[in-house]
Design a protein around this motif. Structure first.
Motif, PDB file in Angstrom:
ATOM      1  N   ILE A  58       0.871  -1.179   0.000  1.00  0.00           N
ATOM      2  CA  ILE A  58       0.000   0.000   0.000  1.00  0.00           C
ATOM      3  C   ILE A  58       0.902   1.220   0.000  1.00  0.00           C
ATOM      4  O   ILE A  58       1.563   1.503   0.995  1.00  0.00           O
ATOM      5  CB  ILE A  58      -0.930  -0.025   1.229  1.00  0.00           C
ATOM      6  CG1 ILE A  58      -1.891  -1.215   1.117  1.00  0.00           C
ATOM      7  CG2 ILE A  58      -1.701   1.283   1.334  1.00  0.00           C
ATOM      8  CD1 ILE A  58      -2.815  -1.394   2.300  1.00  0.00           C
ATOM      9  N   ASP A  59       0.923   1.919  -1.137  1.00  0.00           N
ATOM     10  CA  ASP A  59       1.841   3.062  -1.268  1.00  0.00           C
ATOM     11  C   ASP A  59       1.649   4.065  -0.134  1.00  0.00           C
ATOM     12  O   ASP A  59       0.519   4.431   0.196  1.00  0.00           O
ATOM     13  CB  ASP A  59       1.603   3.775  -2.602  1.00  0.00           C
ATOM     14  CG  ASP A  59       2.172   2.996  -3.773  1.00  0.00           C
ATOM     15  OD1 ASP A  59       2.524   1.813  -3.597  1.00  0.00           O
ATOM     16  OD2 ASP A  59       2.273   3.574  -4.859  1.00  0.00           O
ATOM     17  N   MET A  60       2.776   4.491   0.416  1.00  0.00           N
ATOM     18  CA  MET A  60       2.772   5.475   1.493  1.00  0.00           C
ATOM     19  C   MET A  60       3.518   6.714   1.004  1.00  0.00           C
ATOM     20  O   MET A  60       4.472   6.600   0.236  1.00  0.00           O
ATOM     21  CB  MET A  60       3.518   4.924   2.719  1.00  0.00           C
ATOM     22  CG  MET A  60       2.940   3.646   3.291  1.00  0.00           C
ATOM     23  SD  MET A  60       1.467   4.006   4.282  1.00  0.00           S
ATOM     24  CE  MET A  60       0.880   2.318   4.585  1.00  0.00           C
ATOM     25  N   ARG A 108      10.903   2.748  -2.334  1.00  0.00           N
ATOM     26  CA  ARG A 108      10.098   3.228  -1.220  1.00  0.00           C
ATOM     27  C   ARG A 108       8.802   2.439  -1.003  1.00  0.00           C
ATOM     28  O   ARG A 108       8.067   2.731  -0.076  1.00  0.00           O
ATOM     29  CB  ARG A 108       9.764   4.694  -1.420  1.00  0.00           C
ATOM     30  CG  ARG A 108       8.978   4.949  -2.698  1.00  0.00           C
ATOM     31  CD  ARG A 108       8.692   6.444  -2.844  1.00  0.00           C
ATOM     32  NE  ARG A 108       9.861   7.185  -2.464  1.00  0.00           N
ATOM     33  CZ  ARG A 108       9.820   8.244  -1.636  1.00  0.00           C
ATOM     34  NH1 ARG A 108       8.661   8.674  -1.164  1.00  0.00           N
ATOM     35  NH2 ARG A 108      10.926   8.867  -1.306  1.00  0.00           N
ATOM     36  N   HIS A 109       8.505   1.525  -1.886  1.00  0.00           N
ATOM     37  CA  HIS A 109       7.259   0.775  -1.728  1.00  0.00           C
ATOM     38  C   HIS A 109       7.490  -0.639  -1.230  1.00  0.00           C
ATOM     39  O   HIS A 109       6.534  -1.370  -1.014  1.00  0.00           O
ATOM     40  CB  HIS A 109       6.499   0.716  -3.063  1.00  0.00           C
ATOM     41  CG  HIS A 109       6.164   2.051  -3.611  1.00  0.00           C
ATOM     42  ND1 HIS A 109       5.525   3.020  -2.900  1.00  0.00           N
ATOM     43  CD2 HIS A 109       6.385   2.601  -4.843  1.00  0.00           C
ATOM     44  CE1 HIS A 109       5.367   4.110  -3.649  1.00  0.00           C
ATOM     45  NE2 HIS A 109       5.894   3.870  -4.815  1.00  0.00           N
ATOM     46  N   VAL A 110       8.758  -1.050  -1.101  1.00  0.00           N
ATOM     47  CA  VAL A 110       9.015  -2.423  -0.627  1.00  0.00           C
ATOM     48  C   VAL A 110       9.903  -2.407   0.612  1.00  0.00           C
ATOM     49  O   VAL A 110      10.605  -1.437   0.894  1.00  0.00           O
ATOM     50  CB  VAL A 110       9.684  -3.290  -1.716  1.00  0.00           C
ATOM     51  CG1 VAL A 110       8.748  -3.471  -2.911  1.00  0.00           C
ATOM     52  CG2 VAL A 110      11.018  -2.740  -2.144  1.00  0.00           C
ATOM     53  N   GLY A 143       7.581   3.964 -10.352  1.00  0.00           N
ATOM     54  CA  GLY A 143       7.555   3.492  -8.981  1.00  0.00           C
ATOM     55  C   GLY A 143       6.749   2.230  -8.815  1.00  0.00           C
ATOM     56  O   GLY A 143       7.210   1.129  -9.145  1.00  0.00           O
ATOM     57  N   SER A 144       5.503   2.377  -8.356  1.00  0.00           N
ATOM     58  CA  SER A 144       4.770   1.202  -7.917  1.00  0.00           C
ATOM     59  C   SER A 144       4.376   0.247  -9.043  1.00  0.00           C
ATOM     60  O   SER A 144       4.038  -0.893  -8.758  1.00  0.00           O
ATOM     61  CB  SER A 144       3.539   1.604  -7.111  1.00  0.00           C
ATOM     62  OG  SER A 144       2.733   2.468  -7.842  1.00  0.00           O
ATOM     63  N   TYR A 145       4.435   0.689 -10.290  1.00  0.00           N
ATOM     64  CA  TYR A 145       4.107  -0.291 -11.336  1.00  0.00           C
ATOM     65  C   TYR A 145       5.094  -1.449 -11.282  1.00  0.00           C
ATOM     66  O   TYR A 145       4.726  -2.607 -11.458  1.00  0.00           O
ATOM     67  CB  TYR A 145       4.110   0.324 -12.737  1.00  0.00           C
ATOM     68  CG  TYR A 145       3.563  -0.655 -13.753  1.00  0.00           C
ATOM     69  CD1 TYR A 145       2.193  -0.819 -13.899  1.00  0.00           C
ATOM     70  CD2 TYR A 145       4.408  -1.477 -14.497  1.00  0.00           C
ATOM     71  CE1 TYR A 145       1.672  -1.755 -14.777  1.00  0.00           C
ATOM     72  CE2 TYR A 145       3.896  -2.418 -15.382  1.00  0.00           C
ATOM     73  CZ  TYR A 145       2.529  -2.556 -15.517  1.00  0.00           C
ATOM     74  OH  TYR A 145       2.020  -3.500 -16.371  1.00  0.00           O
TER      75      TYR A 145
HETATM   76 ZN   LIG Z   1       4.575   4.957  -5.708  1.00  0.00          ZN
END
Ligand SMILES: [Zn+2]
Ligand SMILES: [Zn+2]
Ligand SMILES: [Zn+2]
Ligand SMILES: [Zn+2]
Ligand SMILES: [Zn+2]
Ligand SMILES: [Zn+2]
Ligand SMILES: [Zn+2]
Ligand SMILES: [Zn+2]
Ligand SMILES: [Zn+2]
Ligand SMILES: [Zn+2]
Ligand SMILES: [Zn+2]
Ligand SMILES: [Zn+2]
Lengths: 327, 327, 327, 327, 327, 327
Positions: free
Chosen positions: A294-296, B132-134, B285-287
């Motif tokens: 869950i992106d923060m 930053r997402h993991v 990023g989150s992709y």
């Molecule tokens: Zn992100």
């Protein structure tokens, strides 16, 4: 020589996993004489969920000169709610932003998925079988998050140990395939395992599940705690009709004390459906382990007591009465 | 006292992250005198993708008495294709199944997402901003997988070091917010950074992106390599019209050498769209970091030279001429 | 020489805009000696809506020997409800059918759209900005219909004059573009406009809306009545997040008396959304001006006291107790 | 006393229908000494379509000191294409922006819809019957736009006169209802109309369309040019099966010279379908008259020779080689 | 006393199943002296399909004084195409309209569904198993239609006899359930059936299909022609993976001569899918037997040599060069 | 020589319509000495519906040594509910399974569709006109099922006779087409039919329905019971607007005692709609006759007092307190 690409605890603790731009930022701010400005930063999530990873964050910043306020492990949060606030000289925590957000994002993602499974399973046993889908470096992190979210137990040995539990698991298809037969494996299991290790036998390796269930029940008698259905998708997977029939056929032969443990592609919807059909316990794999983080986001909201914000955000602290002082 | 729940390299290497049922399996097979039966096991994925993690798997089994055949890092695979085959006495590798599958599943998931972004970006720069997402323990693993998949560079310091690269990154909103102004940060950056560190300045913190882009271009002149657009969703995000306009307005003032770097919620579709509108580089990023692991299954297919399989699978080896002997 | 193709009041009044077939009809009926048969004709709409144009219809037939019954300006109607009934010798009104239906259809279409916007805006200011989307000959007709439907005011000078109002409006982007700057335009506006002309300044021409809003608020102080957000679609349009942020940032600086006026592609749904986010007033363009006419049909239902109807309609008057005698 | 709310030609020509904010703008610019700055403004549409209204725009600005470049009546345009460019001192045309955009938007909307009908009708007759759906002040404007778009003729008397045509139309249901019979109306029509007025008789008032068609054909013989089908929706409307059957049954009786004219809720799709089934001519109402205006925007792009633009637009002229100098 | 509600051949032949209104019609026409008027009637279907039932229609009207033209059994037809034409004095065939249309509608519906299955099965065996879903009075009619449509054989004894075939079928679950075992039933079957009766054994009654297939193959050796998979939906039905695995496992044991016969909810799509996976023969039930009749309409088109038709239809014969004179 | 492929009562009664595999089963069981084992078999449906065909099933097994329990004609059932149970030596009823299931499946399908129409029609007349869509051998079976389901009457002469009713029907388009006129047919009908035969006249053959309705009403006066609307789809079918208008126009002329009977493509939804618009009676064709059979399954659940079942089913009787002993 290094065996794996995963970071060690020391590397994490010393900021080696930081994004390079935080290092550059500190060089610039140092040069400008701004590195020790007191800032207040707030963390918020993009989606609703269950917070997890707070303990690791506190350890990450243990010896830094900052105050930390936050929700507590396992509490729920809403989109854009402030879930953590950090106050102190910016250079105390700047380079830890990457690690801090990563800890919260990843663990909260897993905990949230586990909570959904827990809600589907009600009071029944629900165990995380997802270690095989994530890098071993984070398998215990993931299993801990699953427990925070509501899993009954973990299958990964290290995770169980760190959490003070007995790891949980049956025997995989491999044992039956090598032994060439389910019943002999079941008998050996029964013979050599300590008395408190529950006898749960996988019944879909060679034969129809009903036939094997009855054979195992006959072989182990009262010692049998449960059978596990893990029918592959090539045979239609574990359907509610199968669970119902196994339950009825076991009962008709007097094996009503034998529990039905199900696994294989379980989701909250399937847990609910199979539970209603008579399943007693659930092994959940990729629904939990494959949950996206869950992106923060961490936003700087005060600098030296003055509200600031980038475009699109409101300057200043966003109050949240649910935050507790954690450090 | 332990700071984090992530497993160390030693814990992984000694099987501490195994699922408990593999330990139980070995106890049973030992008791039955079957532990050293020669088996052939095959690994297959549930979906198509890009293989990643092979190097770590070889390290995991480095000193075990097994032969390993497999695809090579970065090759593509189809659903249910045999991507790895292991041959040897079962006790040599039984307890490593969890770790081995986790390594392949997690890294292949990330590499596959990165490959999609690479295909969208063509020859342009595409950098992974997903650390930053993991969890920080796997941030370098994830960034390595992104590079295998096609990312140009990594932003995480440790990942870049392990991969023999200079980490890549600009300066986040935090620097501007603390300095209270974009131009002074840009000037300091220009002043103190080594000459080979590209001057890319974030322009959406306080002012309209066009206004700030032109101001930064004027302040740094020929030294400016690029500007970064990271407009928040509250302001409509980075649209193709914005990229097009920034390009045109920079050109009209003679800044046609200034590159446009974009970030913020990028996906392959958005990369394609923004690239067409004039973007020169992409921070994803989150992709990538949020891509789900690609579930892997290990099936025992031969025991002492005889084909076996559980229900739903075909007994015996499934030939794949693309496999190479890796060990 | 004629400048425009629009019809003058005299041309309308003398039947010049009639469809040719009504002229032919009268020639035939005259020849047959039937032209002065007493008929009753009824008008009904195809869809539900708000009636508008009744006053013009009465003027159209002012000196004709007919009785007229109808709903009153601004009342709502249902599909196929009788909304007007005309009784008299057919030749008195036959050739006015085209004009009469056109007046009701066009004005009712506009009034109905305005009513939907009014319901979305509740008690807040809602002004029609749609004159630029329709032919100037009907711009005042359209704005009058918008007022009947619920608009607070009109921006078209002639419409306002005819309706006894002060026309309403701010200053368009053109002024800022020619002056090269928003603040100087705002100051001049403040200086030269009469005291009762509200100071509302457009803030999205050159700079970020928040930055410009605060600059304008500082420049005009207590004299500033409001700012107008009209962000172009290329910059994401006016979002609810933008309205919310402008509100918060104005408040934080003490400008809580400054109103937020929004415009640009507004629809009832967007009005509701932006209103909730803090918008105080709404400028609606093409939702009102581009509303399709509500098709009206006039059926002859009695001839010399005998019920008649064509196939598909019921002979005779369809009673509607809501009709009032208008003439 | 004023009969209608529509604007006269003089009111339009003197700027009375302007939006108030253009008046305010001129007061400010005058005060700032900027009113006669030379500007270049460009007009672009939001959607693709057919341009119409250029002649009225040229009349509107006939005696103003401006140069005008533009597409020509009836040409097609794309979304955001520059379709008109005006150059001159701003005060020469500022207050005419509302009227100019309204003329182009409204007429282009109608012309575009008519063009779609023309393309569906191929070489067959297609006539606009939409006057009854719009305010009589713009009925001739609408019909002129329909002719520019491709309609064969207009039914509104004034429109036809202004365009140098004979208006076109049959006889409505009203004549039959008052006469109480279709055949006597048909005979009278035949008797009294000039020889060049085509005999087209409406056949769905009282009886089944086939029965009435044959009766009319028998009554008028070779004089009959066509029958009109306008079946109400309560009887299923005009279907392709009905057209086909009427055609066949007329042919079987030797009336193969009788044309079939259809009307009632026609759209391009229905025109195509009915044309294929045998219809020879089409009367189109609300599809043309109810078409929404195509929103037009005027942007100032040059001030005293320097490119300018508001946020979201590119400063300076956007070249379009299709523009011709019109004034 | 009558056992069933179905009509006997005599009842059909004497018109007892006619709709009462044809009887009334004849009474009226007789009274009016019109009963022997020569009429031409045409039959057309509402949808496309395969014609079936022509032979029964000819028998129905065998001794009537009429000419009959028509398509031939098994030919395809389009919606509204004339598929049969009857010419003669109306009283010769009036009361048979109900029976005639019912024969064609019902049989053509079944034949059309069978044709779709045939096209899916290509050259492979496809047998109709649908007798159990229709009333026994029409089971042979349905099976005959299936053969006309393309089925290889029928399972209903009477149908096969009437069509000069050996009926086709294996042994149902009932035999196994009573015997308590599949193998003993298979052996008995092999022992007592005539040599030309193919040995096809159902393998999903008690055990996993693969296990049972191999056991049956071992028990019957070269005598075994095929196994039948009819897995119930509660166990996932017959999937393409199951067919593929059974094929592979049979081959691995040397039973490559054993055919795979599948049944259970087959549709053209499933036939295609399972055929590709290795199935050799198909038993189709409700897809054929549950097909809705294809509605047929008989219109009178000529009376005494003069074209007539009701509203909505074209008077006179509609030529169809594909019609042959059948009587 | 045989005229039709349908089975006679004797053929059904002697098992000639059995599937061949039941014959083979009996040969095998005989050979194994198991043919007279006492079994209990249960029948269940795949979908919910209305049971029909029980009387024929009892006749089928009248002289067999079995006990039968079941629901009663016209009762509703749920999916998988036990609706019939048969107990006795297997050879008593084995070969009747095909016929028994076919009887229940086909009749229940028809009865279920009729029940839906009955529920839509409330207390109004609803008659089955579907005989023309099914094979004449089952037309009476279908009409009987329609009556069990709720139809008011049947149009098929034989069905009505068997059920002790007067068949119901008007006069088809054929009579009018041959007579060349509706009124003369109506008068003859009135003249010659017995007084208790209701005068209902079809009014859509040649003229508009309203015109013909009024003409018929005038011709027959008080003798007229109703008119029938059966407008073909080429003329829009029977719409609710048409029913409403016919009702109103009849009433306006004083014919309020004339009922409106509608037919043509009726479904439960259309029945509801037309009933609301004023229709008094409904003739339903293919919605009832084209209903698919409801598949029925017979499972052996007890053999010699011991519960059995194939895979996927639960061994032993499934209790249903709604079953009554029928034999
Ligand atoms: Zn992100
Ligand atoms: Zn399994
Ligand atoms: Zn999994
Ligand atoms: Zn940003
Ligand atoms: Zn704007
Ligand atoms: Zn607009
Ligand atoms: Zn009409
Ligand atoms: Zn219209
Ligand atoms: Zn089966
Ligand atoms: Zn079936
Ligand atoms: Zn009809
Ligand atoms: Zn029908």
């Amino acid at each position: 020589q290094r065996l794996f690409y995963s970071a060690s605890h020391e590397e994490i603790k010393t900021g080696a996993t930081a994004d390079i731009y935080f290092v550059k930022t500190m060089e610039i701010l140092n040069h400008m004489g701004l590195a020790r400005k007191e800032v207040v930063a707030e963390v918020f999530p993009r989606k609703s969920g269950i917070i997890c990873g707070v303990e690791e964050v506190l350890n990450l910043l243990k010896d830094k000169d900052v105050e930390i306020y936050g929700l507590q492990e396992g509490e729920s949060f809403s989109p854009k709610e402030t879930i953590m606030r950090i106050k102190g000289p910016y250079e105390e925590f700047a380079i830890f932003e990457t690690a801090l957000l990563g800890i919260l994002a990843h663990s909260s993602g897993w905990a949230t998925a586990a909570r959904e499974c827990r809600e589907a399973a009600g009071d029944k046993v629900m165990i995380c079988f997802g270690a095989r889908h994530v890098h071993p470096a984070v398998a215990p992190v993931m299993e801990r998050a699953a427990l925070i979210g509501g899993a009954s137990n973990a299958s990964c040995i290290l995770a169980a140990k760190l959490l003070g539990k007995q790891p949980s698991g049956t025997v995989p298809h491999a044992a039956m395939l090598i032994a060439g037969d389910t019943i002999s494996v079941a008998r050996t299991y029964n013979e050599i395992m300590p008395p408190d290790s529950p006898r749960i036998i996988l019944v879909d390796t060679f034969k129809d599940e009903v036939e094997e269930s009855l054979a195992v029940a006959e072989a182990l008698g009262r010692a049998l705690e449960g059978i596990r259905l893990d029918t592959p998708s090539e045979r239609g997977g574990v359907t509610k009709e199968l669970v119902y029939e196994v339950r009825k056929r076991l009962d008709q032969k007097g094996y009503d004390y034998v529990k039905i443990f199900v696994s294989g592609g379980l989701t909250p919807d399937r847990i609910r459906e199979l539970s209603e059909a008579g399943a007693d316990a659930f092994g959940v794999g990729s629904y939990i382990s494959g949950a996206s983080p869950i992106d923060m986001t961490m936003d700087i909201k005060m600098v030296e007591g003055k509200p600031v914000a980038k475009r699109g955000r409101i300057p200043g602290i966003i109050e949240n009465p649910r935050l507790k002082k954690l450090k």
